[in-house]
Design an enzyme around this catalytic site. Structure first.
Site, mmCIF file in Angstrom:
data_model
loop_
_atom_site.group_PDB
_atom_site.id
_atom_site.type_symbol
_atom_site.label_atom_id
_atom_site.label_comp_id
_atom_site.label_asym_id
_atom_site.label_seq_id
_atom_site.Cartn_x
_atom_site.Cartn_y
_atom_site.Cartn_z
ATOM 1 N N GLY A 3 83.463 3.910 7.219
ATOM 2 C CA GLY A 3 83.406 4.118 5.758
ATOM 3 C C GLY A 3 82.913 3.314 4.859
ATOM 4 N N THR A 38 87.585 -2.534 3.532
ATOM 5 C CA THR A 38 87.429 -0.974 3.807
ATOM 6 C C THR A 38 87.830 -1.074 2.430
ATOM 7 O OG1 THR A 38 89.471 -0.082 4.621
ATOM 8 C CG2 THR A 38 89.475 -2.457 5.146
ATOM 9 N N ASP A 66 90.854 0.673 2.450
ATOM 10 C CA ASP A 66 92.621 0.308 2.885
ATOM 11 C C ASP A 66 92.993 -1.145 2.505
ATOM 12 O OD1 ASP A 66 91.549 3.378 3.574
ATOM 13 O OD2 ASP A 66 91.248 2.489 5.344
ATOM 14 N N GLU A 99 97.898 9.154 1.958
ATOM 15 C CA GLU A 99 97.355 10.243 3.744
ATOM 16 C C GLU A 99 98.127 10.983 4.727
ATOM 17 O OE1 GLU A 99 93.104 10.303 3.900
ATOM 18 O OE2 GLU A 99 93.372 7.740 4.321
ATOM 19 N N ARG A 123 101.470 20.596 -8.911
ATOM 20 C CA ARG A 123 99.933 21.330 -8.464
ATOM 21 C C ARG A 123 99.404 20.321 -7.819
ATOM 22 N NH1 ARG A 123 100.122 25.702 -10.461
ATOM 23 N NH2 ARG A 123 98.640 26.963 -12.527
ATOM 24 N N LEU A 161 86.152 10.595 -3.740
ATOM 25 C CA LEU A 161 85.838 9.845 -4.865
ATOM 26 C C LEU A 161 86.599 7.968 -4.892
ATOM 27 C CD1 LEU A 161 86.485 12.554 -7.027
ATOM 28 C CD2 LEU A 161 84.757 11.511 -7.155
ATOM 29 N N ARG A 165 86.105 6.087 -2.902
ATOM 30 C CA ARG A 165 84.705 5.532 -2.167
ATOM 31 C C ARG A 165 83.722 5.064 -2.704
ATOM 32 N NH1 ARG A 165 85.844 6.851 4.118
ATOM 33 N NH2 ARG A 165 83.844 7.288 3.536
HETATM 34 O O1 F6P Z 1 89.167 4.288 6.284
HETATM 35 C C1 F6P Z 1 88.741 4.536 4.756
HETATM 36 C C2 F6P Z 1 88.493 5.570 4.563
HETATM 37 O O2 F6P Z 1 88.790 6.307 3.397
HETATM 38 C C3 F6P Z 1 90.474 5.657 5.122
HETATM 39 O O3 F6P Z 1 90.725 6.292 3.898
HETATM 40 C C4 F6P Z 1 90.421 7.516 4.569
HETATM 41 O O4 F6P Z 1 91.440 8.307 6.017
HETATM 42 C C5 F6P Z 1 89.040 7.510 6.354
HETATM 43 O O5 F6P Z 1 87.884 6.430 5.397
HETATM 44 C C6 F6P Z 1 88.028 9.189 5.472
HETATM 45 O O6 F6P Z 1 86.875 8.864 6.504
HETATM 46 P P1 F6P Z 1 86.381 9.867 6.279
HETATM 47 O O7 F6P Z 1 84.683 9.211 5.268
HETATM 48 O O8 F6P Z 1 85.413 10.003 7.891
HETATM 49 O O9 F6P Z 1 86.401 11.425 5.978
#
Ligand code: F6P
Length: 390
Positions: free
Chosen positions: A33, A165, A167, A262, A304, A311, A313
């Protein structure tokens, strides 16, 4: 972070540093990613390499540029020059492209009967590097891409890794680039959600990324003054979260903000997985919607949910991430010049040091439950779904 970072002298003794190689050409690869700061790393590596008289090329879309060159009009490799990396430091994404499909170590190949089998294509990458006279690769990635980099190193390719990352889940570096930008964005979103939540006296549930680690949820949740934060490291009881929001109503605070990572999971259930495909990491998501529906049902308060998703990233890297990316890129070039191999550059403030790739990818960095940020969150009365509010 455990102090596992090796000095150059130690690395030389242990074998990650061989005789100084003659480098004429290096390749840069961005895998997995994307994360804000990738282009800043590419710029620093390119300028550093060119200054040393090396040719620098970029591999398109992870390793696809080497594995499937016929699919690219330019043959899958982009020559990187001072001109081509000008003005890219602040840009999100990656000028090389990336992919988190088709892990070359477990490349999915469709069979006649429609099923898939996986093949290891790492030797093809090494052969392609030899064909193009690539002496070393700077692999910029998270745990998956860095594990691939380590496998390539084991098979004879000279590799230096750069930890990327949003993350922040890599154990041997205090920070990965991209994380600060994602947290800053999520915090701003929480700020914005406060006013609408208060105006409508609602519970707002905000799902953030982070895979199996709660770094984004925790840091944004505390900074954005969430009332509850659900992270993968602490399985939650939804009844406790509901009680927290009820307690707020009783205190006259008629709205609540709940941040859900998530990868969070209930004490009596499973993580919310959207899909699982061969050759790529499982896709998480959906927990925010579930939590919102449960809270509305349990509390009767209108609720909600918002999924911040990709967004987090996108966009321009924060100053912290830009600087870290530039430092990592420059350090990767110095590492290659010194003869380092099979290592990842890592932040151990105030320094950037080297860690063996194997060690860097061995375990995931989770949120330590006794960390100062966790203690701060609890002292602020933030609920993690494991203890009833006092
Ligand atoms: O590892 C980065 C990340 O944005 C995670 O937080 C998320 O679970 C995953 O990649 C989402 O991946 P994709 O771009 O394949 O939806």
């Amino acid at each position: 972070m455990a102090r596992t970072v090796r000095s150059s002298a130690h690395a030389a003794k242990k074998g990650t540093m061989g005789r100084k190689p003659r480098i004429r050409c290096i390749a840069i690869n961005t895998g997995g990613g994307d994360a804000p700061g990738l282009n800043a790393v590419i710029r620093a590596v390119t300028i550093g390499g060119i200054q040393r008289g090396w040719k620098v090329v970029g591999i398109r879309d992870g390793y696809n540029g080497l594995l499937m060159p016929e699919q690219y009009p330019d043959g899958g490799l982009i020559p990187l020059t001072l001109e081509s990396v000008r003005g890219i430091t602040h840009l999100g994404g990656t000028i090389l492209g990336t992919t988190n499909k088709g892990n070359p170590l477990e490349f999915p190949v469709r069979q006649k009967d429609g099923s898939y089998k996986t093949v290891d294509r790492s030797r093809e990458i090494i052969r392609a590097c030899r064909k193009h006279n690539i002496d070393a690769v700077v692999a910029i990635g998270g745990d998956g891409s860095l594990s691939i980099a380590d496998a390539l190193y084991e098979k004879g390719l000279r590799v230096v890794g750069v930890p990327k990352t949003i993350d922040n889940d890599l154990s041997e570096t205090v920070a990965t680039f991209g994380f600060d930008t994602a947290v800053s964005f999520a915090t701003e979103c929480l700020d914005r959600l406060h006013s609408t939540a208060e105006a409508h006296r609602r519970i707002m549930v905000v799902e953030v990324m982070g895979r199996y680690a709660g770094w984004i949820a925790l840091n944004a949740g505390v900074s954005g003054t969430a009332d509850a934060i659900l992270i993968p490291e602490i399985p939650y009881d939804i009844g406790i979260v509901a009680e927290k929001t009820r307690a707020r109503v009783r205190e006259g605070k008629k709205f609540s903000i709940v941040v859900v990572a998530e990868g969070a999971k209930p004490i009596d259930g499973e993580r919310s997985v959207l899909s699982k495909e061969i050759g790529r990491a499982e896709k998480l998501g959906g927990i925010g919607e579930t939590v919102a529906a449960q809270l509305q049902e349990l509390t009767g308060q209108e609720t909600r949910h918002v999924v911040l998703g990709h967004l987090q990233r996108g966009g321009t890297p924060t100053t912290f991430d830009r600087l870290l990316s530039l430092r990592f890129g420059a350090a990767a070039v110095r590492a290659l010049e010194e003869g380092q191999n099979g290592i990842m550059v890592a932040l151990d403030p105030p320094t950037v040091l080297y860690v063996p790739l194997k060690k860097a990818t061995r375990r995931m960095k989770s949120v330590p439950l006794d960390s100062d940020t966790m203690k701060t969150a609890r002292d602020l009365g933030i609920c993690f779904g494991d203890e009833f509010p006092k």
